[in-house]
Design a protein around this motif. Structure first.
Motif, PDB file in Angstrom:
ATOM      1  N   LYS A  37       0.836  -1.219   0.000  1.00  0.00           N
ATOM      2  CA  LYS A  37       0.000   0.000   0.000  1.00  0.00           C
ATOM      3  C   LYS A  37       0.855   1.246   0.000  1.00  0.00           C
ATOM      4  O   LYS A  37       0.602   2.220  -0.742  1.00  0.00           O
ATOM      5  CB  LYS A  37      -0.912  -0.026   1.206  1.00  0.00           C
ATOM      6  CG  LYS A  37      -1.867   1.157   1.272  1.00  0.00           C
ATOM      7  CD  LYS A  37      -2.784   1.061   2.482  1.00  0.00           C
ATOM      8  CE  LYS A  37      -3.714   2.250   2.573  1.00  0.00           C
ATOM      9  NZ  LYS A  37      -4.594   2.157   3.774  1.00  0.00           N
ATOM     10  N   LEU A  38       1.890   1.267   0.835  1.00  0.00           N
ATOM     11  CA  LEU A  38       2.783   2.410   0.906  1.00  0.00           C
ATOM     12  C   LEU A  38       3.567   2.600  -0.392  1.00  0.00           C
ATOM     13  O   LEU A  38       3.824   3.718  -0.822  1.00  0.00           O
ATOM     14  CB  LEU A  38       3.765   2.236   2.079  1.00  0.00           C
ATOM     15  CG  LEU A  38       3.145   2.277   3.493  1.00  0.00           C
ATOM     16  CD1 LEU A  38       4.172   1.932   4.536  1.00  0.00           C
ATOM     17  CD2 LEU A  38       2.541   3.674   3.745  1.00  0.00           C
ATOM     18  N   LYS A  39       3.931   1.467  -0.997  1.00  0.00           N
ATOM     19  CA  LYS A  39       4.657   1.514  -2.260  1.00  0.00           C
ATOM     20  C   LYS A  39       3.792   2.111  -3.355  1.00  0.00           C
ATOM     21  O   LYS A  39       4.270   2.842  -4.221  1.00  0.00           O
ATOM     22  CB  LYS A  39       5.128   0.114  -2.648  1.00  0.00           C
ATOM     23  CG  LYS A  39       6.039   0.074  -3.859  1.00  0.00           C
ATOM     24  CD  LYS A  39       6.529  -1.321  -4.130  1.00  0.00           C
ATOM     25  CE  LYS A  39       7.446  -1.370  -5.326  1.00  0.00           C
ATOM     26  NZ  LYS A  39       7.947  -2.748  -5.597  1.00  0.00           N
ATOM     27  N   GLY A  40       2.478   1.786  -3.328  1.00  0.00           N
ATOM     28  CA  GLY A  40       1.559   2.320  -4.346  1.00  0.00           C
ATOM     29  C   GLY A  40       1.313   3.810  -4.194  1.00  0.00           C
ATOM     30  O   GLY A  40       0.971   4.485  -5.151  1.00  0.00           O
ATOM     31  N   GLN A  41       1.456   4.305  -2.954  1.00  0.00           N
ATOM     32  CA  GLN A  41       1.230   5.742  -2.713  1.00  0.00           C
ATOM     33  C   GLN A  41       2.452   6.578  -3.023  1.00  0.00           C
ATOM     34  O   GLN A  41       2.371   7.800  -3.096  1.00  0.00           O
ATOM     35  CB  GLN A  41       0.835   5.948  -1.239  1.00  0.00           C
ATOM     36  CG  GLN A  41      -0.523   5.326  -0.890  1.00  0.00           C
ATOM     37  CD  GLN A  41      -0.814   5.430   0.593  1.00  0.00           C
ATOM     38  OE1 GLN A  41       0.032   5.856   1.387  1.00  0.00           O
ATOM     39  NE2 GLN A  41      -2.035   5.077   0.976  1.00  0.00           N
ATOM     40  N   ALA A  42       3.612   5.922  -3.161  1.00  0.00           N
ATOM     41  CA  ALA A  42       4.856   6.679  -3.394  1.00  0.00           C
ATOM     42  C   ALA A  42       4.896   7.264  -4.808  1.00  0.00           C
ATOM     43  O   ALA A  42       4.297   6.740  -5.733  1.00  0.00           O
ATOM     44  CB  ALA A  42       6.058   5.743  -3.200  1.00  0.00           C
TER      45      ALA A  42
END
Length: 255
Positions: A250-255
């Motif tokens: 999820k964090l990777k997708g928001q980066a």
């Protein structure tokens, strides 16, 4: 020169005989275990190393003698014990202050024509435990017990030795051998005899005799409970990893 061995082995047969070996130690105490006169000042414990039958059954009909190799600092470190009475233990009594590994060599009766077998045991003088409760209980225990259950297996024994192992009669009195009364043929060619000469262990434990079918059942239950606990921990860890992986994605997708 010894005469050639003309005996034949009994094919397809394995005979086992259970026994117990280990050490029992007691710290010196003025009231419960006073130090014998002449004992070195730095010695803190009296201890015994032994080999005996399960539930004190006779093993002298297959075990002729036992040799104990103690620490080299002990006078006469190589001790050979033989000619014990049926049901008694092959044992050595000593005193000391340190722990060390004892080499134990079992010699079989002449009929076996088998080589001696060697086992090893660590002399334990101090209590150990995994939990605080176990450690506290051991601190007040009158003895430090380190015993092991073992089985000596004779694969395809020579005919005369087979006769000794399976006969319920007292060989020292000239009894004739053979598959006599009390012999039990087990699955897979295993042979055990009931009565004085037995390959069976007691159904229940009693003081001073910790090895029994009851002990075995309790140990299996403890292992099953431990396995269940490990499975639960693995399941929780997998779930935690999955949650962390999902959060990372999820964090990777928001980066």
């Amino acid at each position: 020169m010894a005469p050639p061995n003309t005996q034949k082995r009994v094919k397809g047969v394995s005979i086992f005989r259970p026994f117990v070996y280990g050490t029992t130690a007691k710290p010196f105490d003025p009231e419960t275990n006073p130090k014998p006169e002449g004992t070195p000042a730095d010695h803190t414990h009296s201890w015994t190393v032994f080999v005996k039958g399960v539930d004190d059954t006779d093993i002298t009909y297959w075990c002729k003698k036992v040799q104990f190799k103690l620490h080299e600092s002990i006078p006469n470190p190589l001790r050979t014990i033989e000619n014990v009475q049926p049901g008694e233990a092959y044992e050595v009594h000593e005193t000391g202050w340190g722990e060390f590994e004892i080499t134990i060599k079992l010699y079989f009766v002449p009929e076996s024509q088998e080589k001696p077998q060697t086992i090893y045991h660590h002399l334990r003088l101090h209590p150990y435990g995994n939990t605080e409760a176990e450690k506290e209980a051991m601190k007040t225990a009158p003895e430090i017990i380190s015993w092991c259950y073992e089985e000596m297996v004779f694969n395809e024994p020579y005919e005369n030795f087979y006769d000794v192992l399976t006969s319920p009669m007292d060989r020292s009195k000239g009894g004739k051998g053979g598959m006599g009364k009390g012999t039990r043929v087990m699955k897979g060619g295993m042979v055990g005899s009931v009565g004085e000469r037995t390959a069976l262990i007691p159904l229940t434990s009693r003081p001073g005799q910790p090895f029994s079918r009851e002990t075995e059942r309790n140990e299996l239950r403890r292992l099953r409970e431990a396995q269940h606990k490990v499975d639960e921990m693995i399941s929780e860890l997998k779930k935690e990893i999955e949650e962390k992986e999902a959060e990372r994605a999820k964090l990777k997708g928001q980066a």
